[in-house]
Scaffold this motif. Structure first.
Motif, mmCIF file in Angstrom:
data_model
loop_
_atom_site.group_PDB
_atom_site.id
_atom_site.type_symbol
_atom_site.label_atom_id
_atom_site.label_comp_id
_atom_site.label_asym_id
_atom_site.label_seq_id
_atom_site.Cartn_x
_atom_site.Cartn_y
_atom_site.Cartn_z
ATOM 1 N N ASN A 154 0.797 -1.240 0.086
ATOM 2 C CA ASN A 154 0.099 0.173 -0.098
ATOM 3 C C ASN A 154 0.608 1.298 -0.114
ATOM 4 O OD1 ASN A 154 -2.309 -1.459 -0.159
ATOM 5 N ND2 ASN A 154 -2.924 -1.190 1.912
ATOM 6 N N PHE A 155 1.876 1.060 0.458
ATOM 7 C CA PHE A 155 2.833 2.381 0.740
ATOM 8 C C PHE A 155 2.179 3.680 0.916
ATOM 9 C CE2 PHE A 155 5.101 -0.567 -2.132
ATOM 10 C CZ PHE A 155 6.304 -0.215 -1.964
ATOM 11 N N CYS A 156 1.520 3.511 2.115
ATOM 12 C CA CYS A 156 1.059 4.734 2.848
ATOM 13 C C CYS A 156 2.191 5.608 3.240
ATOM 14 C CB CYS A 156 0.456 4.271 4.316
ATOM 15 S SG CYS A 156 -1.038 3.462 3.872
ATOM 16 N N THR A 157 2.321 7.099 2.841
ATOM 17 C CA THR A 157 3.446 7.695 2.894
ATOM 18 C C THR A 157 4.165 7.856 4.181
ATOM 19 O OG1 THR A 157 2.402 9.645 3.326
ATOM 20 C CG2 THR A 157 2.707 9.042 0.939
ATOM 21 N N VAL A 161 6.613 -0.191 6.735
ATOM 22 C CA VAL A 161 6.486 -1.492 6.722
ATOM 23 C C VAL A 161 6.789 -2.078 5.177
ATOM 24 C CG1 VAL A 161 4.583 -3.137 6.600
ATOM 25 C CG2 VAL A 161 4.679 -1.894 8.681
ATOM 26 N N PRO A 162 6.171 -1.423 4.199
ATOM 27 C CA PRO A 162 6.610 -2.090 2.838
ATOM 28 C C PRO A 162 7.891 -2.234 2.563
ATOM 29 C CG PRO A 162 4.750 -0.331 2.697
ATOM 30 C CD PRO A 162 5.359 -0.134 4.008
ATOM 31 N N TYR A 163 8.759 -1.094 3.275
ATOM 32 C CA TYR A 163 10.017 -1.314 3.061
ATOM 33 C C TYR A 163 10.684 -2.449 3.900
ATOM 34 C CZ TYR A 163 8.805 3.033 1.069
ATOM 35 O OH TYR A 163 8.184 4.036 0.278
ATOM 36 N N GLN A 196 -0.136 -7.906 7.649
ATOM 37 C CA GLN A 196 -0.142 -6.262 7.481
ATOM 38 C C GLN A 196 -1.392 -5.619 6.909
ATOM 39 O OE1 GLN A 196 2.336 -4.946 9.133
ATOM 40 N NE2 GLN A 196 3.268 -6.913 9.766
ATOM 41 N N ASN A 197 -1.870 -6.583 6.279
ATOM 42 C CA ASN A 197 -3.105 -5.710 5.537
ATOM 43 C C ASN A 197 -3.877 -7.023 4.851
ATOM 44 O OD1 ASN A 197 -4.071 -3.992 3.832
ATOM 45 N ND2 ASN A 197 -2.496 -3.925 2.635
ATOM 46 N N VAL A 198 -4.351 -7.701 6.094
ATOM 47 C CA VAL A 198 -4.933 -8.830 6.181
ATOM 48 C C VAL A 198 -6.145 -9.253 5.130
ATOM 49 C CG1 VAL A 198 -6.510 -8.997 8.047
ATOM 50 C CG2 VAL A 198 -5.230 -11.015 7.696
ATOM 51 N N PRO A 229 -6.732 -5.025 9.224
ATOM 52 C CA PRO A 229 -7.199 -4.878 7.569
ATOM 53 C C PRO A 229 -7.241 -3.324 7.360
ATOM 54 C CG PRO A 229 -9.302 -4.758 9.320
ATOM 55 C CD PRO A 229 -7.995 -5.061 9.993
ATOM 56 N N HIS A 230 -7.411 -3.276 6.034
ATOM 57 C CA HIS A 230 -7.259 -1.681 5.458
ATOM 58 C C HIS A 230 -8.602 -1.575 4.913
ATOM 59 C CE1 HIS A 230 -6.465 1.402 2.623
ATOM 60 N NE2 HIS A 230 -5.237 1.625 3.334
ATOM 61 N N PRO A 231 -9.332 -0.182 5.100
ATOM 62 C CA PRO A 231 -10.479 0.145 4.898
ATOM 63 C C PRO A 231 -10.884 -0.162 3.427
ATOM 64 C CG PRO A 231 -9.707 1.786 6.029
ATOM 65 C CD PRO A 231 -8.404 0.999 5.985
ATOM 66 N N LEU A 256 -8.287 4.623 10.809
ATOM 67 C CA LEU A 256 -8.753 5.730 10.198
ATOM 68 C C LEU A 256 -7.327 6.711 9.854
ATOM 69 C CD1 LEU A 256 -10.816 8.298 9.547
ATOM 70 C CD2 LEU A 256 -10.640 8.645 11.865
ATOM 71 N N GLN A 257 -6.538 6.600 10.641
ATOM 72 C CA GLN A 257 -5.304 7.399 10.276
ATOM 73 C C GLN A 257 -5.548 8.938 10.582
ATOM 74 O OE1 GLN A 257 -3.144 5.560 11.028
ATOM 75 N NE2 GLN A 257 -3.223 3.475 9.875
ATOM 76 N N ALA A 258 -6.544 9.653 9.751
ATOM 77 C CA ALA A 258 -6.787 10.991 9.982
ATOM 78 C C ALA A 258 -8.058 11.513 9.080
ATOM 79 C CB ALA A 258 -5.808 11.748 9.021
ATOM 80 N N ASN A 268 -1.610 8.705 1.343
ATOM 81 C CA ASN A 268 -2.009 8.025 0.110
ATOM 82 C C ASN A 268 -2.875 6.723 0.909
ATOM 83 O OD1 ASN A 268 -1.832 6.562 -2.030
ATOM 84 N ND2 ASN A 268 -0.084 5.185 -1.649
ATOM 85 N N ARG A 269 -3.718 7.328 1.776
ATOM 86 C CA ARG A 269 -4.625 6.156 2.075
ATOM 87 C C ARG A 269 -5.764 5.657 1.203
ATOM 88 N NH1 ARG A 269 -3.564 2.979 6.110
ATOM 89 N NH2 ARG A 269 -5.748 2.721 6.903
ATOM 90 N N THR A 270 -5.868 6.387 0.220
ATOM 91 C CA THR A 270 -6.864 5.969 -0.916
ATOM 92 C C THR A 270 -8.508 6.094 -0.658
ATOM 93 O OG1 THR A 270 -7.017 3.617 -0.648
ATOM 94 C CG2 THR A 270 -5.215 4.425 -1.930
#
Ligand code: SAH
Ligand code: SF4
Length: 432
Positions: A154-157, A161-163, A196-198, A229-231, A256-258, A268-270
Protein backbone atom coordinates in the motif's frame (compact mmCIF):
# COMPACT_ATOMS: atom_id res chain seq x y z
CA UNK A 1 3.01 -10.09 14.06
CA UNK A 2 6.36 -9.99 15.80
CA UNK A 3 5.06 -12.19 18.58
CA UNK A 4 4.03 -14.74 15.97
CA UNK A 5 7.35 -14.37 14.16
CA UNK A 6 9.16 -15.10 17.44
CA UNK A 7 7.12 -18.29 17.66
CA UNK A 8 8.33 -19.20 14.15
CA UNK A 9 11.91 -18.52 15.24
CA UNK A 10 11.53 -20.78 18.29
CA UNK A 11 10.12 -23.50 16.10
CA UNK A 12 12.97 -23.19 13.58
CA UNK A 13 15.71 -23.20 16.23
CA UNK A 14 14.15 -25.99 18.29
CA UNK A 15 14.62 -28.31 15.30
CA UNK A 16 18.34 -27.52 15.55
CA UNK A 17 18.32 -28.49 19.23
CA UNK A 18 18.51 -25.04 20.67
CA UNK A 19 16.93 -24.83 24.08
CA UNK A 20 14.88 -21.79 25.08
CA UNK A 21 15.37 -20.24 28.47
CA UNK A 22 13.13 -17.56 29.88
CA UNK A 23 15.81 -16.04 32.09
CA UNK A 24 17.95 -13.77 29.96
CA UNK A 25 20.88 -14.12 32.39
CA UNK A 26 21.09 -17.84 31.66
CA UNK A 27 21.18 -17.46 27.88
CA UNK A 28 24.17 -17.88 25.57
CA UNK A 29 22.36 -16.08 22.79
CA UNK A 30 19.81 -13.29 23.12
CA UNK A 31 17.71 -12.30 20.13
CA UNK A 32 15.62 -9.14 20.02
CA UNK A 33 12.75 -9.14 17.57
CA UNK A 34 12.44 -5.49 16.68
CA UNK A 35 9.84 -3.07 15.38
CA UNK A 36 10.64 0.01 13.30
CA UNK A 37 7.18 1.51 13.09
CA UNK A 38 7.89 4.48 15.35
CA UNK A 39 11.00 6.06 16.81
CA UNK A 40 9.98 5.00 20.32
CA UNK A 41 10.07 1.27 19.48
CA UNK A 42 13.38 1.82 17.84
CA UNK A 43 15.01 3.61 20.78
CA UNK A 44 13.90 0.88 23.17
CA UNK A 45 16.02 -1.67 21.31
CA UNK A 46 19.21 0.36 21.69
CA UNK A 47 18.48 0.74 25.41
CA UNK A 48 17.86 -2.96 25.80
CA UNK A 49 21.07 -4.04 24.04
CA UNK A 50 23.11 -1.67 26.22
CA UNK A 51 21.50 -3.08 29.36
CA UNK A 52 22.24 -6.66 28.33
CA UNK A 53 25.86 -5.84 27.47
CA UNK A 54 26.24 -3.97 30.74
CA UNK A 55 24.72 -6.64 33.02
CA UNK A 56 26.53 -9.53 31.38
CA UNK A 57 29.93 -7.79 31.21
CA UNK A 58 33.15 -9.53 30.14
CA UNK A 59 32.87 -12.36 32.66
CA UNK A 60 29.77 -13.80 31.09
CA UNK A 61 29.75 -13.06 27.36
CA UNK A 62 26.60 -13.39 25.34
CA UNK A 63 25.83 -13.31 21.62
CA UNK A 64 23.25 -10.77 20.57
CA UNK A 65 21.17 -10.99 17.42
CA UNK A 66 18.76 -8.42 16.03
CA UNK A 67 15.70 -9.74 14.19
CA UNK A 68 12.74 -8.03 12.55
CA UNK A 69 12.08 -4.70 10.93
CA UNK A 70 14.97 -2.71 12.41
CA UNK A 71 17.27 -5.36 11.00
CA UNK A 72 16.11 -4.68 7.46
CA UNK A 73 16.28 -0.95 7.82
CA UNK A 74 19.36 -0.41 9.92
CA UNK A 75 21.80 -3.22 9.24
CA UNK A 76 24.69 -0.87 8.61
CA UNK A 77 23.96 1.41 11.55
CA UNK A 78 23.57 -1.51 13.97
CA UNK A 79 26.89 -3.09 13.02
CA UNK A 80 28.73 0.21 12.94
CA UNK A 81 27.72 1.14 16.47
CA UNK A 82 30.63 -0.47 18.31
CA UNK A 83 29.09 -0.06 21.73
CA UNK A 84 26.27 -2.45 20.74
CA UNK A 85 28.55 -5.29 19.53
CA UNK A 86 25.80 -7.00 17.54
CA UNK A 87 26.81 -10.51 16.39
CA UNK A 88 24.15 -11.31 13.82
CA UNK A 89 21.18 -9.74 12.09
CA UNK A 90 18.20 -11.39 10.39
CA UNK A 91 15.34 -9.62 8.62
CA UNK A 92 11.72 -10.85 8.67
CA UNK A 93 12.17 -13.12 5.64
CA UNK A 94 15.45 -14.70 6.77
CA UNK A 95 14.53 -16.68 9.87
CA UNK A 96 15.14 -20.05 8.23
CA UNK A 97 18.77 -19.01 7.81
CA UNK A 98 19.17 -18.27 11.53
CA UNK A 99 20.91 -21.55 12.40
CA UNK A 100 23.54 -20.79 9.77
CA UNK A 101 23.87 -17.13 10.78
CA UNK A 102 24.38 -18.13 14.42
CA UNK A 103 26.96 -20.73 13.39
CA UNK A 104 28.91 -18.23 11.31
CA UNK A 105 28.86 -15.70 14.12
CA UNK A 106 29.94 -18.16 16.81
CA UNK A 107 32.36 -20.52 15.00
CA UNK A 108 34.05 -18.03 12.79
CA UNK A 109 33.60 -15.05 15.08
CA UNK A 110 32.41 -12.98 12.16
CA UNK A 111 29.41 -10.72 11.99
CA UNK A 112 26.73 -12.41 9.93
CA UNK A 113 23.55 -11.08 8.45
CA UNK A 114 20.73 -11.71 6.01
CA UNK A 115 18.16 -9.01 5.43
CA UNK A 116 17.07 -10.03 1.95
CA UNK A 117 13.36 -9.54 1.38
CA UNK A 118 11.58 -12.35 -0.39
CA UNK A 119 8.58 -12.26 -2.69
CA UNK A 120 7.67 -15.80 -1.69
CA UNK A 121 8.59 -16.59 1.92
CA UNK A 122 5.44 -17.21 3.99
CA UNK A 123 6.87 -19.80 6.44
CA UNK A 124 4.00 -22.02 5.37
CA UNK A 125 6.03 -25.11 6.31
CA UNK A 126 6.70 -23.99 9.90
CA UNK A 127 4.04 -24.79 12.47
CA UNK A 128 4.85 -23.39 15.91
CA UNK A 129 3.42 -25.68 18.61
CA UNK A 130 2.15 -24.73 22.06
CA UNK A 131 5.69 -24.91 23.51
CA UNK A 132 6.92 -22.39 20.98
CA UNK A 133 4.36 -19.92 22.23
CA UNK A 134 5.58 -17.56 24.92
CA UNK A 135 2.74 -15.14 25.55
CA UNK A 136 0.46 -16.39 28.38
CA UNK A 137 -2.61 -16.39 26.16
CA UNK A 138 -0.94 -18.32 23.35
CA UNK A 139 1.06 -20.59 25.66
CA UNK A 140 -2.08 -21.64 27.51
CA UNK A 141 -3.81 -22.53 24.25
CA UNK A 142 -6.53 -19.92 24.37
CA UNK A 143 -5.53 -17.88 21.34
CA UNK A 144 -3.08 -18.72 18.56
CA UNK A 145 -1.70 -16.25 16.05
CA UNK A 146 -1.38 -17.34 12.49
CA UNK A 147 0.05 -15.13 9.75
CA UNK A 148 -1.89 -15.76 6.56
CA UNK A 149 -0.16 -13.10 4.50
CA UNK A 150 3.02 -11.07 4.84
CA UNK A 151 4.23 -7.74 3.51
CA UNK A 152 2.31 -4.75 2.21
CA UNK A 153 1.85 -3.08 -1.17
CA UNK A 154 0.00 0.00 0.00
CA UNK A 155 2.84 2.42 0.60
CA UNK A 156 1.02 4.79 2.92
CA UNK A 157 3.52 7.63 2.84
CA UNK A 158 4.23 7.63 6.60
CA UNK A 159 4.81 3.89 6.89
CA UNK A 160 8.03 1.90 6.85
CA UNK A 161 6.38 -1.54 6.62
CA UNK A 162 6.53 -1.94 2.81
CA UNK A 163 10.29 -1.32 3.02
CA UNK A 164 11.02 -3.54 6.02
CA UNK A 165 8.67 -6.41 5.20
CA UNK A 166 8.49 -6.30 1.44
CA UNK A 167 5.73 -7.19 -1.00
CA UNK A 168 2.40 -8.83 -0.23
CA UNK A 169 2.21 -12.62 -0.45
CA UNK A 170 -0.34 -15.06 0.92
CA UNK A 171 -0.33 -18.67 2.07
CA UNK A 172 -2.68 -21.09 0.35
CA UNK A 173 -6.07 -21.63 2.00
CA UNK A 174 -5.37 -25.39 2.37
CA UNK A 175 -2.14 -24.66 4.17
CA UNK A 176 -3.79 -22.20 6.57
CA UNK A 177 -6.70 -24.56 7.27
CA UNK A 178 -4.22 -27.36 7.87
CA UNK A 179 -2.47 -25.31 10.54
CA UNK A 180 -5.79 -24.31 12.11
CA UNK A 181 -6.72 -28.02 12.34
CA UNK A 182 -3.48 -28.73 14.16
CA UNK A 183 -4.16 -25.82 16.52
CA UNK A 184 -7.62 -27.16 17.24
CA UNK A 185 -6.16 -30.60 17.94
CA UNK A 186 -3.73 -28.97 20.38
CA UNK A 187 -6.70 -27.46 22.22
CA UNK A 188 -6.66 -23.85 21.01
CA UNK A 189 -10.09 -22.19 21.14
CA UNK A 190 -9.41 -19.05 19.14
CA UNK A 191 -7.26 -18.19 16.14
CA UNK A 192 -6.31 -14.68 15.08
CA UNK A 193 -5.44 -14.41 11.41
CA UNK A 194 -2.64 -11.91 10.93
CA UNK A 195 -1.34 -9.80 8.09
CA UNK A 196 -0.03 -6.29 7.63
CA UNK A 197 -2.98 -5.88 5.38
CA UNK A 198 -4.90 -8.99 6.16
CA UNK A 199 -8.06 -8.46 4.13
CA UNK A 200 -5.98 -8.02 0.97
CA UNK A 201 -5.29 -11.75 1.33
CA UNK A 202 -5.35 -13.39 -2.09
CA UNK A 203 -4.15 -16.78 -3.24
CA UNK A 204 -5.00 -17.61 -6.86
CA UNK A 205 -8.72 -16.87 -7.00
CA UNK A 206 -9.31 -17.21 -3.27
CA UNK A 207 -9.95 -14.06 -1.26
CA UNK A 208 -10.14 -13.28 2.44
CA UNK A 209 -13.86 -14.08 2.70
CA UNK A 210 -13.21 -17.56 1.29
CA UNK A 211 -10.34 -18.09 3.71
CA UNK A 212 -12.36 -17.00 6.76
CA UNK A 213 -15.23 -19.25 5.74
CA UNK A 214 -12.93 -22.25 5.35
CA UNK A 215 -11.21 -21.58 8.68
CA UNK A 216 -14.58 -21.32 10.41
CA UNK A 217 -15.40 -24.90 9.34
CA UNK A 218 -12.61 -26.30 11.49
CA UNK A 219 -14.19 -28.05 14.46
CA UNK A 220 -13.06 -27.10 17.94
CA UNK A 221 -12.13 -23.53 17.03
CA UNK A 222 -14.81 -21.36 18.59
CA UNK A 223 -13.64 -17.90 17.68
CA UNK A 224 -11.86 -16.32 14.75
CA UNK A 225 -10.36 -12.85 14.76
CA UNK A 226 -8.26 -10.97 12.24
CA UNK A 227 -5.96 -7.95 12.22
CA UNK A 228 -5.07 -5.51 10.65
CA UNK A 229 -7.36 -4.84 7.73
CA UNK A 230 -7.31 -1.82 5.43
CA UNK A 231 -10.59 0.07 4.84
CA UNK A 232 -10.18 -0.36 1.07
CA UNK A 233 -10.84 -4.11 1.09
CA UNK A 234 -14.29 -4.67 2.62
CA UNK A 235 -16.52 -6.16 -0.07
CA UNK A 236 -20.17 -6.83 0.89
CA UNK A 237 -19.51 -10.54 0.55
CA UNK A 238 -17.07 -10.37 3.44
CA UNK A 239 -19.32 -8.23 5.66
CA UNK A 240 -22.26 -10.58 4.99
CA UNK A 241 -20.12 -13.56 5.95
CA UNK A 242 -19.07 -11.82 9.17
CA UNK A 243 -22.68 -11.04 9.99
CA UNK A 244 -23.91 -14.58 9.43
CA UNK A 245 -21.03 -16.68 10.73
CA UNK A 246 -21.21 -17.07 14.52
CA UNK A 247 -17.56 -18.08 14.83
CA UNK A 248 -16.23 -14.86 13.31
CA UNK A 249 -15.96 -12.31 16.11
CA UNK A 250 -17.90 -9.13 15.54
CA UNK A 251 -14.93 -6.85 15.82
CA UNK A 252 -13.24 -4.86 13.07
CA UNK A 253 -10.10 -2.85 13.58
CA UNK A 254 -10.57 -0.13 10.99
CA UNK A 255 -7.59 2.24 10.88
CA UNK A 256 -8.71 5.79 10.08
CA UNK A 257 -5.27 7.48 10.38
CA UNK A 258 -6.75 10.97 9.80
CA UNK A 259 -10.13 12.62 9.32
CA UNK A 260 -9.13 15.35 6.87
CA UNK A 261 -9.16 14.72 3.13
CA UNK A 262 -6.04 16.71 2.28
CA UNK A 263 -4.05 14.80 4.91
CA UNK A 264 -5.56 11.45 3.89
CA UNK A 265 -4.50 12.16 0.32
CA UNK A 266 -0.96 13.09 1.40
CA UNK A 267 -0.90 9.87 3.40
CA UNK A 268 -1.93 7.92 0.29
CA UNK A 269 -4.71 6.17 2.21
CA UNK A 270 -6.91 6.02 -0.95
CA UNK A 271 -10.19 6.98 0.80
CA UNK A 272 -11.84 10.23 1.84
CA UNK A 273 -13.36 10.86 5.27
CA UNK A 274 -16.81 10.62 3.63
CA UNK A 275 -15.98 7.20 2.17
CA UNK A 276 -14.66 6.06 5.51
CA UNK A 277 -17.81 7.17 7.33
CA UNK A 278 -20.00 5.50 4.68
CA UNK A 279 -18.10 2.28 5.26
CA UNK A 280 -18.64 2.62 9.02
CA UNK A 281 -22.38 3.06 8.42
CA UNK A 282 -22.53 0.08 6.11
CA UNK A 283 -20.62 -2.11 8.57
CA UNK A 284 -22.95 -1.14 11.41
CA UNK A 285 -26.03 -1.72 9.25
CA UNK A 286 -24.90 -5.21 8.27
CA UNK A 287 -23.39 -6.20 11.64
CA UNK A 288 -25.41 -4.33 14.28
CA UNK A 289 -23.37 -5.36 17.35
CA UNK A 290 -19.99 -4.86 15.76
CA UNK A 291 -17.16 -3.36 17.81
CA UNK A 292 -15.04 -0.93 15.83
CA UNK A 293 -11.55 0.13 16.83
CA UNK A 294 -9.04 2.28 15.00
CA UNK A 295 -5.55 3.76 14.65
CA UNK A 296 -5.00 7.50 14.28
CA UNK A 297 -1.88 9.56 13.64
CA UNK A 298 -1.77 13.18 14.80
CA UNK A 299 0.69 15.81 13.59
CA UNK A 300 1.31 14.45 10.10
CA UNK A 301 3.42 17.07 8.23
CA UNK A 302 1.56 20.35 7.55
CA UNK A 303 -1.54 19.28 9.54
CA UNK A 304 -3.25 22.46 10.75
CA UNK A 305 -5.44 22.94 13.84
CA UNK A 306 -8.53 22.97 11.60
CA UNK A 307 -7.48 19.76 9.90
CA UNK A 308 -6.92 18.09 13.24
CA UNK A 309 -10.40 19.32 14.20
CA UNK A 310 -11.73 17.32 11.20
CA UNK A 311 -10.19 14.18 12.72
CA UNK A 312 -11.98 14.91 16.01
CA UNK A 313 -15.25 15.30 14.13
CA UNK A 314 -14.86 11.98 12.32
CA UNK A 315 -13.99 10.29 15.63
CA UNK A 316 -17.15 11.70 17.20
CA UNK A 317 -19.24 10.53 14.25
CA UNK A 318 -17.68 7.09 13.92
CA UNK A 319 -18.00 6.31 17.66
CA UNK A 320 -15.14 3.80 17.82
CA UNK A 321 -15.12 1.44 20.77
CA UNK A 322 -11.46 2.30 21.30
CA UNK A 323 -8.51 3.76 19.44
CA UNK A 324 -4.74 3.60 19.29
CA UNK A 325 -3.58 7.16 18.79
CA UNK A 326 -0.03 7.99 17.75
CA UNK A 327 2.08 11.07 17.20
CA UNK A 328 3.54 11.15 13.70
CA UNK A 329 7.07 9.78 13.75
CA UNK A 330 9.21 10.32 10.67
CA UNK A 331 10.66 7.07 9.33
CA UNK A 332 13.75 6.85 7.18
CA UNK A 333 13.11 5.87 3.58
CA UNK A 334 9.37 6.60 3.50
CA UNK A 335 7.83 8.93 0.91
CA UNK A 336 6.75 11.33 3.67
CA UNK A 337 10.31 11.59 4.97
CA UNK A 338 11.51 12.57 1.51
CA UNK A 339 8.69 14.88 0.47
CA UNK A 340 7.27 16.44 3.62
CA UNK A 341 9.41 17.94 6.40
CA UNK A 342 8.24 16.84 9.87
CA UNK A 343 7.09 20.38 10.64
CA UNK A 344 4.42 20.02 13.33
CA UNK A 345 6.18 20.92 16.61
CA UNK A 346 6.37 18.19 19.24
CA UNK A 347 4.38 20.34 21.70
CA UNK A 348 1.49 20.61 19.21
CA UNK A 349 1.57 16.86 18.56
CA UNK A 350 1.35 16.32 22.31
CA UNK A 351 -1.53 18.75 22.65
CA UNK A 352 -3.42 17.05 19.82
CA UNK A 353 -2.91 13.52 21.06
CA UNK A 354 -4.00 14.49 24.57
CA UNK A 355 -7.12 16.13 23.18
CA UNK A 356 -7.90 13.12 20.97
CA UNK A 357 -7.28 10.68 23.84
CA UNK A 358 -9.66 12.65 26.02
CA UNK A 359 -12.44 12.65 23.42
CA UNK A 360 -11.97 8.93 22.71
CA UNK A 361 -11.83 8.04 26.40
CA UNK A 362 -15.30 9.47 26.93
CA UNK A 363 -16.67 7.65 23.86
CA UNK A 364 -15.06 4.39 25.02
CA UNK A 365 -16.53 4.86 28.49
CA UNK A 366 -20.04 5.43 27.10
CA UNK A 367 -19.67 2.47 24.73
CA UNK A 368 -18.58 0.28 27.63
CA UNK A 369 -21.42 1.49 29.84
CA UNK A 370 -23.91 0.61 27.12
CA UNK A 371 -23.04 -3.06 27.72
CA UNK A 372 -24.21 -2.99 31.36
CA UNK A 373 -27.06 -5.44 31.81
CA UNK A 374 -26.22 -7.46 28.67
CA UNK A 375 -25.41 -11.14 28.68
CA UNK A 376 -22.15 -11.66 26.80
CA UNK A 377 -20.26 -14.76 25.82
CA UNK A 378 -16.76 -14.38 27.29
CA UNK A 379 -13.65 -16.37 26.38
CA UNK A 380 -11.53 -16.62 29.51
CA UNK A 381 -7.84 -15.89 29.41
CA UNK A 382 -5.39 -17.70 31.67
CA UNK A 383 -5.38 -16.72 35.33
CA UNK A 384 -2.59 -14.14 35.71
CA UNK A 385 -0.39 -16.17 38.12
CA UNK A 386 2.12 -13.40 38.63
CA UNK A 387 -0.52 -10.95 39.76
CA UNK A 388 -1.99 -13.15 42.50
CA UNK A 389 -5.46 -11.62 42.28
CA UNK A 390 -8.92 -13.00 42.88
CA UNK A 391 -10.04 -11.94 39.42
CA UNK A 392 -10.11 -13.65 36.07
CA UNK A 393 -9.78 -11.78 32.74
CA UNK A 394 -11.71 -12.65 29.59
CA UNK A 395 -12.78 -11.13 26.29
CA UNK A 396 -16.21 -10.50 24.81
CA UNK A 397 -16.91 -11.37 21.20
CA UNK A 398 -16.18 -7.70 20.41
CA UNK A 399 -12.75 -8.08 22.02
CA UNK A 400 -13.44 -6.10 25.20
CA UNK A 401 -11.72 -7.02 28.42
CA UNK A 402 -14.10 -8.35 31.09
CA UNK A 403 -13.08 -8.92 34.70
CA UNK A 404 -14.82 -11.79 36.52
CA UNK A 405 -14.51 -13.05 40.07
CA UNK A 406 -12.57 -16.34 40.40
CA UNK A 407 -14.82 -19.33 39.93
CA UNK A 408 -15.00 -22.94 38.78
CA UNK A 409 -13.66 -22.11 35.35
CA UNK A 410 -10.31 -21.79 33.64
CA UNK A 411 -8.58 -20.09 30.70
CA UNK A 412 -10.08 -21.25 27.41
CA UNK A 413 -13.63 -21.68 28.78
CA UNK A 414 -16.44 -19.79 27.08
CA UNK A 415 -18.81 -18.56 29.77
CA UNK A 416 -22.03 -16.57 29.70
CA UNK A 417 -21.56 -13.43 31.71
CA UNK A 418 -23.86 -10.65 32.83
CA UNK A 419 -22.11 -7.28 32.51
CA UNK A 420 -22.57 -5.46 35.81
CA UNK A 421 -20.28 -2.44 35.56
CA UNK A 422 -17.91 -0.63 33.23
CA UNK A 423 -14.90 1.67 33.35
CA UNK A 424 -13.20 3.39 30.39
CA UNK A 425 -10.77 0.43 30.31
CA UNK A 426 -12.81 -2.71 30.99
CA UNK A 427 -16.16 -4.30 31.77
CA UNK A 428 -17.00 -6.13 34.98
CA UNK A 429 -19.26 -9.15 35.05
CA UNK A 430 -20.77 -12.11 36.89
CA UNK A 431 -21.19 -15.55 35.32
CA UNK A 432 -24.82 -16.57 34.84
N1 SAH B 1 -1.35 -2.32 8.30
C1 SAH B 1 -2.02 -1.59 9.27
C2 SAH B 1 -1.12 -0.84 10.24
C3 SAH B 1 0.19 -1.30 10.60
S1 SAH B 1 1.14 -0.20 11.55
C4 SAH B 1 -2.89 -0.55 8.59
O1 SAH B 1 -2.77 -0.25 7.44
O2 SAH B 1 -3.69 0.03 9.27
C5 SAH B 1 0.13 0.15 12.93
C6 SAH B 1 -0.19 1.59 13.10
O3 SAH B 1 0.97 2.33 13.39
C7 SAH B 1 -0.75 2.28 11.86
O4 SAH B 1 -2.10 2.04 11.70
C8 SAH B 1 -0.45 3.72 12.13
O5 SAH B 1 -1.51 4.36 12.81
C9 SAH B 1 0.76 3.68 13.03
N2 SAH B 1 1.94 4.17 12.30
C10 SAH B 1 2.54 3.64 11.22
N3 SAH B 1 3.57 4.41 10.82
C11 SAH B 1 3.61 5.46 11.67
C12 SAH B 1 4.44 6.62 11.77
N4 SAH B 1 5.42 6.85 10.90
N5 SAH B 1 4.20 7.49 12.78
C13 SAH B 1 3.20 7.27 13.66
N6 SAH B 1 2.39 6.21 13.62
C14 SAH B 1 2.59 5.31 12.62
FE1 SF4 C 1 1.77 0.61 6.54
FE2 SF4 C 1 -0.65 -0.45 6.90
FE3 SF4 C 1 -0.27 1.46 5.06
FE4 SF4 C 1 0.73 -1.00 4.68
S1 SF4 C 1 -1.44 -0.43 4.80
S2 SF4 C 1 1.78 0.94 4.31
S3 SF4 C 1 1.29 -1.56 6.77
S4 SF4 C 1 -0.07 1.66 7.32
Amino acid sequence: MNEYDSELVRSILKKENYEFVTDERAADIVMLNTCAIREHAHRKVYGRVHTIRHTRGKASPVMIGILGCMATNLRQELFEDRTLKIDFIAGPDSYKRLPQLIREASDEGQKSYDVTLSEFETYSDIYPDAQDRANPSTASRVNAWIAVMRGCNNFCTFCVVPYTRGRERSRSPENVVDEVRRLSAEGFKQVTLLGQNVNSYRHDDYDFAYLMDEVSKVEGIERIRFTSPHPKDFPDRFLDLMASNPKICKHIHLPLQAGNNRILDMMNRTYTKEEFLTLVEKVRAKIPNVALTTDIIVGFPTETDEEFEDTLQVVKKAQFDSAFNFKYSERQGTVASKKYPDDVPEAIKTERIMCLNEVQKEITYQKNRAHIGEIQSVLLEPYPEAKNTNQMPGRTDGGKLVILPLGPYKGGDLVKVRITDATPHALKGQPV
